[in-house]
Design an enzyme around this catalytic site. Structure first.
Site, PDB file in Angstrom:
ATOM      1  N   GLU A 275     -49.550  17.539 -81.544  1.00  0.00           N
ATOM      2  CA  GLU A 275     -48.335  18.044 -82.187  1.00  0.00           C
ATOM      3  C   GLU A 275     -47.105  17.257 -81.753  1.00  0.00           C
ATOM      4  OE1 GLU A 275     -48.993  22.264 -81.321  1.00  0.00           O
ATOM      5  OE2 GLU A 275     -49.517  22.584 -83.414  1.00  0.00           O
TER       6      GLU A 275
ATOM      7  N   PHE B 215     -48.700  35.951 -73.011  1.00  0.00           N
ATOM      8  CA  PHE B 215     -49.393  36.729 -74.042  1.00  0.00           C
ATOM      9  C   PHE B 215     -50.268  37.830 -73.447  1.00  0.00           C
ATOM     10  CE2 PHE B 215     -48.413  32.837 -76.422  1.00  0.00           C
ATOM     11  CZ  PHE B 215     -47.799  33.400 -77.525  1.00  0.00           C
TER      12      PHE B 215
ATOM     13  N   ALA C 172     -53.560  31.544 -76.977  1.00  0.00           N
ATOM     14  CA  ALA C 172     -52.841  32.807 -76.931  1.00  0.00           C
ATOM     15  C   ALA C 172     -53.742  33.996 -77.274  1.00  0.00           C
ATOM     16  CB  ALA C 172     -51.648  32.764 -77.886  1.00  0.00           C
TER      17      ALA C 172
ATOM     18  N   ASP D   9     -55.626  32.683 -69.227  1.00  0.00           N
ATOM     19  CA  ASP D   9     -55.978  31.375 -68.662  1.00  0.00           C
ATOM     20  C   ASP D   9     -56.410  31.423 -67.204  1.00  0.00           C
ATOM     21  OD1 ASP D   9     -55.439  30.199 -71.057  1.00  0.00           O
ATOM     22  OD2 ASP D   9     -53.519  29.327 -70.459  1.00  0.00           O
TER      23      ASP D   9
ATOM     24  N   GLY E  71     -47.050  38.898 -64.917  1.00  0.00           N
ATOM     25  CA  GLY E  71     -46.912  37.863 -65.943  1.00  0.00           C
ATOM     26  C   GLY E  71     -46.573  38.460 -67.293  1.00  0.00           C
TER      27      GLY E  71
END
Lengths: 429, 429
Positions: free
Chosen positions: B169, B8, B316, B306, B5
């Protein structure tokens, strides 16, 4: 009145009609005006699609006499004076007109070999540019993954069919990617082995330009390692490569990434319009118009830009000037002062970039090449880009890409990869 | 060693391993690192996908001990110490490891109602963001085309499910689009009638933040005209609308555009890894790890970000610090100086933008809101964006979007529109 198409022709016609004492409807299949001359930079990761696709509603904000309709014009009812619009909601609508400016541009022609399209996409719209971007960057990744040397070489081979401005500019950019921008980023694939083959049936590159410019462009392409094959016709294209024919016989070249930059044809609407008006067309189905750009017998219908048959090149300037001219004729009629001058194209010159810091350009009888040509290219494209914000952000990206070596826009979507490879993405996280 | 992965967690692990005396393989399903906190700006036309999707090979240019492999890790062979990688060429490859850092992130969970996904896409990757961008801008165009007032209102209704940072947002940005950026661009649709509905089962927005921040955010959203429905569960989603349930009963709200911003689950790889190692998982299938982030009984396998079960928020910073910690443990072991300190998260704070010039943020016990919160948001996001070029171009786009009112990135591809509407584009020009 109605304007069909928001390319350069329709855009300039609509701009010119801003203060006309009449309501104007602009019909376009997408929500944006496409700045086609920079599409190759989207396909090669320099610019984002938003920088060459300007929202029409933003361009014409404050044009009070303008109604913008989303949809593709499929036919013209000449007797009833209405266009048929097929909108993305699946419905057909009729939009009446008194005057009509048709500027629906051109599409790529595969000369009857439409099966080539799947293997060699062309570069006419945003979908094409994003698909090519995805294929080009994906090819380098696949070369990195592939263990078999022959298959790896096929991933590192790019075949461009057609050596007009698009083919030349794409060849130059792919060479820059392989030899500069992506250099040193792969461990297993040797990008120095990248082969870029540019094929054209003509005897020189940029056949529509002046011969000295063709010579300069050819020299520069060769310096960059592009393998230019002139007097060569492509007779077959499949998933694995291309079959080419010269006076000496045929040759097959293996390569996974093919780009079609040859052949232009009028869109289907051109044929419909010709049939409806009885207008003559040329070999590429473009409509023969009067000196004032109207269709013979139909003084209310103008055809501008690539849809009109003429000896003029298929460049933005021809469409811009044609759109502006047609709008002026209509405004003159509305004011009771008909314009009697025929359309005259003022040739501002041609240009094509070969690589960063190098381009060929002609303005009248003057020829420019190298850095000087490139600076002219830069100035002209910035000047014609629509909108101040766009000029600024595009200049920024050029600084980043030309001075640095970044290619900021490289994304391939999973939708594209899946559609192309018919692969199922295994359980994405 | 192997890092799975390039989010972050994986990015910071790989960076930390730069000078480790061992070869590192980084495996990721895409060619880029996704800067997820700004994904909502891609979905609402502010940033291009290239600005939040940084090519991994560019980030790690010059890391000599690093091999980057493209592919999705589908399983881990714990006994043989190898991961199984499914690459986009359709082949499966085995990559051996001595140490393994798994940082495959999280995916959205529809709580067992996977059928909702088609009607209410989530926002976890570039495809999602481009799909949502296409749906949102398309909705305004459809409202303009639509003659029926009820259907037009359905096009002007946006339903956001989940009032965490993404929902908040997105709601703020859609309000800005309707009431500021797109204002005055449509003739037939009245954008003042746009309805934005933000639904959450919790009793406050931003439930993971401190309560005073939730109150500030709610007040700001209400000022912008967002209809916030708390203590409300979404029980059904279809093409035309959403069914909601409160203590008082159920209600159906009609609206074509739905966005899923609720629920997080570990990717399928998490379940495979848990099954292979016998590790425990929490309700969201996240793996319970030791204080040093290793899986019990497997000191060679680290799970960060996560994918790991913890009381830490899914932000993050947690992944970054976890990735860096795991890499340090491995480096310590290689150097013969094992790190004995457990992983400790240093909370630098939370923030969410509500609109331009307005955000909520907390740093330790300090709360910021309005312009001050927004300036902090700006500074922090610029700081963490990878790469100088990216910082500059992103800042440019923010200036353009926040001071002006342009949304430079609005393109919907024909591929998206066709896939969604199963419409055949009528004879494109």
């Amino acid at each position: 009145m109605v304007v069909v198409g928001a390319g350069f022709g329709g855009l300039f016609a609509t701009k010119t009609l801003r203060r006309a004492p009449a309501s104007v409807t602009l019909i376009n299949g997408t929500t944006y005006h496409l700045f086609e001359p920079l599409l190759y930079q989207v396909a090669t990761g320099i610019l984002s699609e938003g920088e060459v696709a300007l929202p029409i509603r933003e361009i014409f904000r404050g044009h009070d006499n303008l109604d913008i309709k989303l949809g593709w014009v499929t036919d013209v009812d000449v007797a009833e004076k209405a266009v048929l619009v097929s909108a993305p909601d699946g419905r057909e609508r009729r939009v009446p007109y008194d005057s009509l400016i048709v500027a629906a541009g051109a599409s790529n022609s595969y000369f009857g070999n439409d099966g080539f399209a799947e293997h060699a996409p062309s570069l006419k719209n945003i979908d094409d540019a994003l698909e090519l971007r995805s294929r080009i960057f994906h090819a380098f990744e696949m070369a990195e993954l592939e263990e078999d040397p022959a298959a790896r070489q096929r991933w590192l081979t790019f075949i461009l069919i057609g050596a007009g401005p698009t083919g030349v500019e794409m060849a130059g950019q792919i060479a820059e990617l392989a030899h500069r921008a992506l250099k040193g980023q792969y461990r297993h694939a040797d990008l120095a082995k990248t082969r870029i083959i540019l094929v054209d049936a003509a005897d020189r590159v940029l056949p529509a330009f002046d011969p000295p410019m063709s010579r300069d462009a050819l020299r520069q392409l060769s310096t960059m390692g592009v393998d230019v094959r002139l007097n060569t016709r492509v007779v077959d294209v499949d998933a694995e490569g291309v079959k080419m024919e010269t006076a000496d016989g045929t040759e097959r070249v293996e390569g996974y990434t093919k780009i079609w930059a040859a052949g232009v044809a009028a869109p289907a609407l051109g044929q419909r319009l010709a049939a409806a008006t009885g207008a003559e067309t040329d070999r590429a189905s473009r409509i023969r118009v009067n000196p004032d750009l109207t269709i013979p017998g139909h003084p209310e219908i103008f055809v501008v830009g690539d849809m009109a048959a003429s000896n003029l090149p298929g460049v933005a300037q021809v469409a811009m000037q044609g759109g502006r001219y047609a709008a002026r004729v209509i405004k003159g009629r509305l004011a009771g002062r008909p314009l009697t001058k025929p359309f005259r194209y003022f040739d501002k010159g041609n240009m094509a970039t070969i690589s960063r810091f190098s381009a060929v350009a002609n303005v009248g009888r003057l020829h420019f090449r190298g850095v000087l040509g490139w600076l002219m290219w830069l100035a002209v494209h910035l000047f014609y880009l629509i909108g101040f914000k766009n000029k600024v952000t595009t200049l920024m990206h050029w600084v980043v890409s030309f001075l640095g070596r970044g290619r900021p826009q490289r994304v391939a979507t999973t939708q594209q990869i899946n559609a192309r490879n018919a692969l199922t993405r295994p359980t994405p996280p």
